[in-house]
Design a protein around this motif. Structure first.
Motif, PDB file in Angstrom:
ATOM      1  N   ASP A  88       0.821  -1.207   0.000  1.00 25.49           N
ATOM      2  CA  ASP A  88       0.000   0.000   0.000  1.00 25.49           C
ATOM      3  C   ASP A  88       0.858   1.262   0.000  1.00 25.49           C
ATOM      4  OD1 ASP A  88      -2.294  -1.493   0.015  1.00 25.49           O
ATOM      5  OD2 ASP A  88      -2.668  -1.302   2.164  1.00 25.49           O
ATOM      6  N   ARG A  89       2.113   1.134   0.469  1.00 21.79           N
ATOM      7  CA  ARG A  89       3.041   2.272   0.458  1.00 21.79           C
ATOM      8  C   ARG A  89       3.775   2.402  -0.869  1.00 21.79           C
ATOM      9  NH1 ARG A  89       2.041   1.085   5.578  1.00 21.79           N
ATOM     10  NH2 ARG A  89       2.551   2.534   7.271  1.00 21.79           N
ATOM     11  N   GLY A  90       3.407   1.573  -1.838  1.00 22.97           N
ATOM     12  CA  GLY A  90       3.976   1.691  -3.175  1.00 22.97           C
ATOM     13  C   GLY A  90       5.189   0.817  -3.432  1.00 22.97           C
ATOM     14  N   HIS A  91       5.521  -0.069  -2.481  1.00 24.26           N
ATOM     15  CA  HIS A  91       6.677  -0.939  -2.682  1.00 24.26           C
ATOM     16  C   HIS A  91       6.293  -2.163  -3.508  1.00 24.26           C
ATOM     17  CE1 HIS A  91       9.034   1.456   0.068  1.00 24.26           C
ATOM     18  NE2 HIS A  91       8.078   1.361   0.979  1.00 24.26           N
ATOM     19  N   ASP A  92       7.277  -2.687  -4.206  1.00 16.57           N
ATOM     20  CA  ASP A  92       7.133  -3.924  -4.972  1.00 16.57           C
ATOM     21  C   ASP A  92       7.450  -5.070  -4.025  1.00 16.57           C
ATOM     22  OD1 ASP A  92       7.149  -5.954  -6.786  1.00 16.57           O
ATOM     23  OD2 ASP A  92       8.631  -5.087  -8.138  1.00 16.57           O
ATOM     24  N   VAL A  93       6.463  -5.909  -3.714  1.00 23.56           N
ATOM     25  CA  VAL A  93       6.620  -6.911  -2.654  1.00 23.56           C
ATOM     26  C   VAL A  93       6.601  -8.323  -3.235  1.00 23.56           C
ATOM     27  CG1 VAL A  93       5.641  -7.850  -0.531  1.00 23.56           C
ATOM     28  CG2 VAL A  93       5.556  -5.381  -0.958  1.00 23.56           C
ATOM     29  N   GLN A  94       7.637  -9.091  -2.896  1.00 21.02           N
ATOM     30  CA  GLN A  94       7.745 -10.499  -3.273  1.00 21.02           C
ATOM     31  C   GLN A  94       7.819 -11.343  -1.999  1.00 21.02           C
ATOM     32  OE1 GLN A  94       8.246 -12.437  -6.462  1.00 21.02           O
ATOM     33  NE2 GLN A  94       7.710 -13.926  -4.876  1.00 21.02           N
ATOM     34  N   VAL A  95       6.939 -12.333  -1.880  1.00 17.64           N
ATOM     35  CA  VAL A  95       6.889 -13.205  -0.710  1.00 17.64           C
ATOM     36  C   VAL A  95       7.402 -14.589  -1.081  1.00 17.64           C
ATOM     37  CG1 VAL A  95       5.362 -14.325   0.979  1.00 17.64           C
ATOM     38  CG2 VAL A  95       4.947 -11.941   0.284  1.00 17.64           C
ATOM     39  N   LEU A  96       8.213 -15.167  -0.194  1.00 19.13           N
ATOM     40  CA  LEU A  96       8.618 -16.564  -0.309  1.00 19.13           C
ATOM     41  C   LEU A  96       8.113 -17.296   0.927  1.00 19.13           C
ATOM     42  CD1 LEU A  96      10.086 -18.991  -1.456  1.00 19.13           C
ATOM     43  CD2 LEU A  96      12.240 -18.059  -0.553  1.00 19.13           C
ATOM     44  N   THR A  97       7.244 -18.280   0.715  1.00 25.95           N
ATOM     45  CA  THR A  97       6.606 -18.962   1.839  1.00 25.95           C
ATOM     46  C   THR A  97       6.309 -20.402   1.459  1.00 25.95           C
ATOM     47  OG1 THR A  97       4.811 -18.768   3.464  1.00 25.95           O
ATOM     48  CG2 THR A  97       4.246 -18.296   1.164  1.00 25.95           C
ATOM     49  N   GLY A  98       5.650 -21.127   2.368  1.00 26.66           N
ATOM     50  CA  GLY A  98       5.290 -22.515   2.120  1.00 26.66           C
ATOM     51  C   GLY A  98       3.824 -22.669   1.788  1.00 26.66           C
ATOM     52  N   PHE A  99       3.428 -23.905   1.513  1.00 24.72           N
ATOM     53  CA  PHE A  99       2.008 -24.182   1.300  1.00 24.72           C
ATOM     54  C   PHE A  99       1.297 -24.138   2.659  1.00 24.72           C
ATOM     55  CE2 PHE A  99       3.586 -25.506  -2.708  1.00 24.72           C
ATOM     56  CZ  PHE A  99       2.513 -25.475  -3.593  1.00 24.72           C
TER      57      PHE A  99
END
Length: 423
Positions: A29-40
């Motif tokens: 929401d602050r305009g950052h490009d966000v990439q998440v690495l997580t599990g199922f």
């Protein structure tokens, strides 16, 4: 900035597992490009969430947020072997199948629990040269030892020392180390983390709890003039709830009703104790379904937080502190250290000496004397304090500021320009 989030836990997993998702959305929401690495998703049941089938990897999106999910062994029971398989499989899978998604990041936020997440974190830090903010959500090995998960004996002590050394390596590799309670700063500094690396970033709560819902008073036959104290959570040795039972038995005010919801190793003992000491104002509700927790939160005029004296209690911040503040309810805290300080500083709480039934009984009488209307005012003060200190907005501000400082630190920029060995 291009910001990465590395966490074994993520939406749609509930409770504490939902906190990284709240941070991801706030940063997006602050305009950052966000990439998440997580599990199922498989918490807390140990079964994959509806709509998911296990695969080596899965890329999906939540609005502007990109999510890379990697395979793991689904489990969340008391079996040490299966828990290790769950943690270890995510770590290896994230390293092999997940880290390509982290290329090109400006900075990476890492939720440190479990500590096996270090494998993909170290790859991002040293191979991809991404600065890391390590958020110490659980103190290891302290929390594992306190849970009794390791057992006792020589082998347990060897494992504990190994975990401590592993955590030390994580702290050294991180550009910054965030702690969730003020007291943890001294503890981490004592374990070798330089003071300039430490930053206080309190953990937020599920803010939907602040949306008032129908309560359980009518269902439970509680009169409108009665004051309800709620304890919801684990019933274990660390909580020291025997003193609450004894205190309730000593309070003769007919307005007091104490509701205890949850399960654990001391549940049967607590039930027997309530009968033995004549604590007729205590009711045990058992383990309620998760969807009924907002209604239970709304039922309580004041919520009880308790930690047995000693051990980790001085620097532990139980998540129910933030949850109660977010819900706009008053607190009664029988604990020492940071949790008690929040109760006092927020204006939402009454404190008592942990393990002291007389002190807790005095606090219960004060709760009854305040009455429901004044307890409501304490809850409103708590919600205002939550918004200033603990909210996801406040947390995202601290995380964003820290990540920016890491990226702009001249020493790190120089290291990223330095040629790789053999390059």
């Amino acid at each position: 900035m291009r910001i990465g989030l590395l966490s074994q836990w993520f939406d749609p997993e509930p409770g504490p597992a939902a906190l990284p998702g709240m941070l991801a959305r706030a940063l997006a929401d602050r305009g950052h490009d966000v990439q998440v690495l997580t599990g199922f998703p498989n918490y807390p049941t140990g079964r994959l969430a509806d709509g998911y089938r296990l695969a080596r990897r899965l890329d999906e999106a939540d609005g502007p947020i990109r999510i890379r999910r990697v395979a793991l062994y689904p489990s969340h029971d008391r079996s040490a072997a299966r828990r290790v398989a769950n943690y270890g499989s995510f770590a290896v899978s994230a390293l092999v199948s997940g880290t390509p998604a982290l290329r090109g990041l400006d900075a990476l936020w890492v939720g440190n629990s479990p500590i096996s997440v270090a494998l993909p974190m170290w790859f991002a830090r040293y191979a991809l040269r991404v600065p890391v903010l390590l958020h110490v959500l659980d103190l290891w090995p302290d929390s594992v030892v306190a849970s009794g998960f390791l057992g006792t004996g020589r082998a347990s002590r060897v494992i504990e020392r190994g975990m401590a050394a592993w955590c030390g390596a994580m702290y050294r590799s991180a550009s910054r180390v965030a702690h969730v309670s003020p007291g943890a700063a001294d503890l981490l500094a004592g374990r070798g983390v330089p003071r300039h690396k430490l930053v206080h970033v309190p953990v937020w709560a599920d803010e939907t709890l602040g949306v008032r819902t129908a309560d359980l008073r009518a269902e439970l036959g509680i009169r409108t003039d009665q004051v309800v104290l709620v304890y919801a959570g684990a019933l274990g040795e660390a909580q020291g709830l025997d003193s609450l039972i004894d205190a309730c038995a000593r309070v003769g005010d007919p307005r007091l009703v104490c509701l205890i919801a949850g399960s654990g190793t001391t549940e049967e003992r607590l039930r027997r104790r309530a009968g033995a000491v004549g604590a007729t104002n205590v009711r045990f509700l058992g383990q309620l379904p998760r969807e009924r927790m907002p209604a239970l939160m709304a039922t309580g005029d004041v919520h009880y937080v308790s930690l047995r004296r000693g051990g980790m209690s001085a620097y532990t911040m139980p998540s129910k502190v933030q949850a109660t503040l977010a819900a706009g309810r008053a607190l009664l805290v029988a604990a020492e250290g940071d949790a008690a300080a929040v109760a006092r500083d927020s204006g939402a709480g009454i404190t008592a000496r942990p393990g002291d039934a007389d002190s807790i009984g005095d606090a219960l009488r004060e709760v009854c004397d305040l009455g429901r209307e004044k307890l409501e005012l304490l809850g409103q003060a708590g919600r205002a304090h939550y918004d200033r200190v603990f909210s996801v907005a406040a947390g995202a501000d601290r995380v964003e500021r820290t990540l920016r400082e890491m990226v702009e630190w001249p020493g790190f920029r120089a290291s990223r320009r330095r040629p790789r060995a053999g390059g």
